[in-house]
Design a protein around this motif. Sequence first.
Motif, PDB file in Angstrom:
ATOM      1  N   SER A  19      34.360  29.403  37.931  1.00  0.00           N
ATOM      2  CA  SER A  19      35.121  30.798  38.510  1.00  0.00           C
ATOM      3  C   SER A  19      36.502  30.738  37.553  1.00  0.00           C
ATOM      4  CB  SER A  19      35.681  31.028  40.058  1.00  0.00           C
ATOM      5  OG  SER A  19      33.616  31.040  40.585  1.00  0.00           O
ATOM      6  N   ILE A  20      37.326  30.022  37.454  1.00  0.00           N
ATOM      7  CA  ILE A  20      38.609  30.296  37.116  1.00  0.00           C
ATOM      8  C   ILE A  20      38.330  30.233  34.993  1.00  0.00           C
ATOM      9  CG2 ILE A  20      40.572  28.548  36.430  1.00  0.00           C
ATOM     10  CD1 ILE A  20      40.492  29.825  38.789  1.00  0.00           C
ATOM     11  N   ILE A  23      37.443  33.668  35.005  1.00  0.00           N
ATOM     12  CA  ILE A  23      38.769  35.230  35.491  1.00  0.00           C
ATOM     13  C   ILE A  23      39.722  34.987  34.830  1.00  0.00           C
ATOM     14  CG2 ILE A  23      39.847  35.528  37.210  1.00  0.00           C
ATOM     15  CD1 ILE A  23      38.406  34.506  39.195  1.00  0.00           C
ATOM     16  N   THR A  24      39.663  33.625  33.381  1.00  0.00           N
ATOM     17  CA  THR A  24      41.194  33.889  32.572  1.00  0.00           C
ATOM     18  C   THR A  24      41.431  34.953  32.014  1.00  0.00           C
ATOM     19  OG1 THR A  24      40.888  31.202  33.761  1.00  0.00           O
ATOM     20  CG2 THR A  24      42.611  31.991  31.016  1.00  0.00           C
ATOM     21  N   TRP A  26      38.367  37.310  31.087  1.00  0.00           N
ATOM     22  CA  TRP A  26      37.160  38.011  31.845  1.00  0.00           C
ATOM     23  C   TRP A  26      37.470  38.716  32.723  1.00  0.00           C
ATOM     24  CZ3 TRP A  26      31.995  38.538  33.229  1.00  0.00           C
ATOM     25  CH2 TRP A  26      31.592  39.130  32.516  1.00  0.00           C
ATOM     26  N   PHE A  27      38.370  39.750  33.313  1.00  0.00           N
ATOM     27  CA  PHE A  27      38.610  39.584  34.879  1.00  0.00           C
ATOM     28  C   PHE A  27      37.675  40.690  35.360  1.00  0.00           C
ATOM     29  CE2 PHE A  27      41.291  41.223  38.391  1.00  0.00           C
ATOM     30  CZ  PHE A  27      41.116  39.818  39.421  1.00  0.00           C
ATOM     31  N   LEU A  29      37.630  42.432  38.764  1.00  0.00           N
ATOM     32  CA  LEU A  29      37.729  42.237  40.391  1.00  0.00           C
ATOM     33  C   LEU A  29      36.317  42.332  40.744  1.00  0.00           C
ATOM     34  CD1 LEU A  29      40.245  42.497  41.833  1.00  0.00           C
ATOM     35  CD2 LEU A  29      39.442  44.776  42.486  1.00  0.00           C
ATOM     36  N   TYR A  31      33.223  40.593  40.203  1.00  0.00           N
ATOM     37  CA  TYR A  31      33.186  39.163  40.310  1.00  0.00           C
ATOM     38  C   TYR A  31      34.228  38.367  40.610  1.00  0.00           C
ATOM     39  CZ  TYR A  31      31.521  34.902  37.982  1.00  0.00           C
ATOM     40  OH  TYR A  31      31.140  33.881  36.872  1.00  0.00           O
ATOM     41  N   ALA A  32      35.615  38.399  41.080  1.00  0.00           N
ATOM     42  CA  ALA A  32      36.077  37.343  41.187  1.00  0.00           C
ATOM     43  C   ALA A  32      36.789  37.606  43.017  1.00  0.00           C
ATOM     44  CB  ALA A  32      37.913  38.303  41.010  1.00  0.00           C
ATOM     45  N   TRP A  33      35.644  38.971  43.608  1.00  0.00           N
ATOM     46  CA  TRP A  33      36.017  38.540  45.283  1.00  0.00           C
ATOM     47  C   TRP A  33      34.528  37.419  45.669  1.00  0.00           C
ATOM     48  CZ3 TRP A  33      39.562  39.678  49.141  1.00  0.00           C
ATOM     49  CH2 TRP A  33      41.099  39.226  48.690  1.00  0.00           C
ATOM     50  N   CYS A  36      35.197  34.450  44.720  1.00  0.00           N
ATOM     51  CA  CYS A  36      36.109  33.834  45.353  1.00  0.00           C
ATOM     52  C   CYS A  36      35.425  33.520  46.719  1.00  0.00           C
ATOM     53  CB  CYS A  36      37.383  34.343  45.317  1.00  0.00           C
ATOM     54  SG  CYS A  36      38.405  34.296  44.015  1.00  0.00           S
ATOM     55  N   SER A  89      34.713  33.474  27.910  1.00  0.00           N
ATOM     56  CA  SER A  89      35.205  33.916  29.041  1.00  0.00           C
ATOM     57  C   SER A  89      33.742  34.428  29.806  1.00  0.00           C
ATOM     58  CB  SER A  89      35.619  34.558  29.746  1.00  0.00           C
ATOM     59  OG  SER A  89      36.909  34.005  29.921  1.00  0.00           O
TER      60      SER A  89
END
Length: 141
Positions: A19-20, A23-24, A26-27, A29, A31-33, A36, A89
């Motif tokens: 995941s890191i 997100i590095t 190809w962020f 939001l 996907y990140a939420w 995480c 990414s």
Amino acid sequence: MNTPAVDLKVIVLLHWMLSIWVITAWFLLNYAWANCTMLALGVWAVAQKDSVDAVVMFLFGMALTILTDSVQLGLNYPGDKATHEIQFSFSMAIISLLLKPVSCFCIYRTYRARGGSCSIGITVDWQNQQSYQSIDPASTQ
């Protein structure tokens, strides 16, 4: 089937690393939420060593992110003109998505090892047929 047990810590660490990397460069939001939150559920399942609820929440979180990740990857394909960082990414997101069903299987095994059951609550008592009582009023006379 006698497969080796995979510790939840390894699953959480692997998906955290992937995941890191996603997100590095190809962020997204969403996907990140989603990931995480799934990782937070995984940390909870690791911390609560006897909790069946924590493991089942982690399992459902992982299964839900399979669906959301596939939608995110389909909708936000970077295309041919993406930089090498974005391609890396995106590749890590695909690898993470491919590993999630395997992780779900390992999490399910942990769920069963912690005492979780998979019954739906329907039982049929074939042995006790003598206690059958008719509700037809004509048959009781």
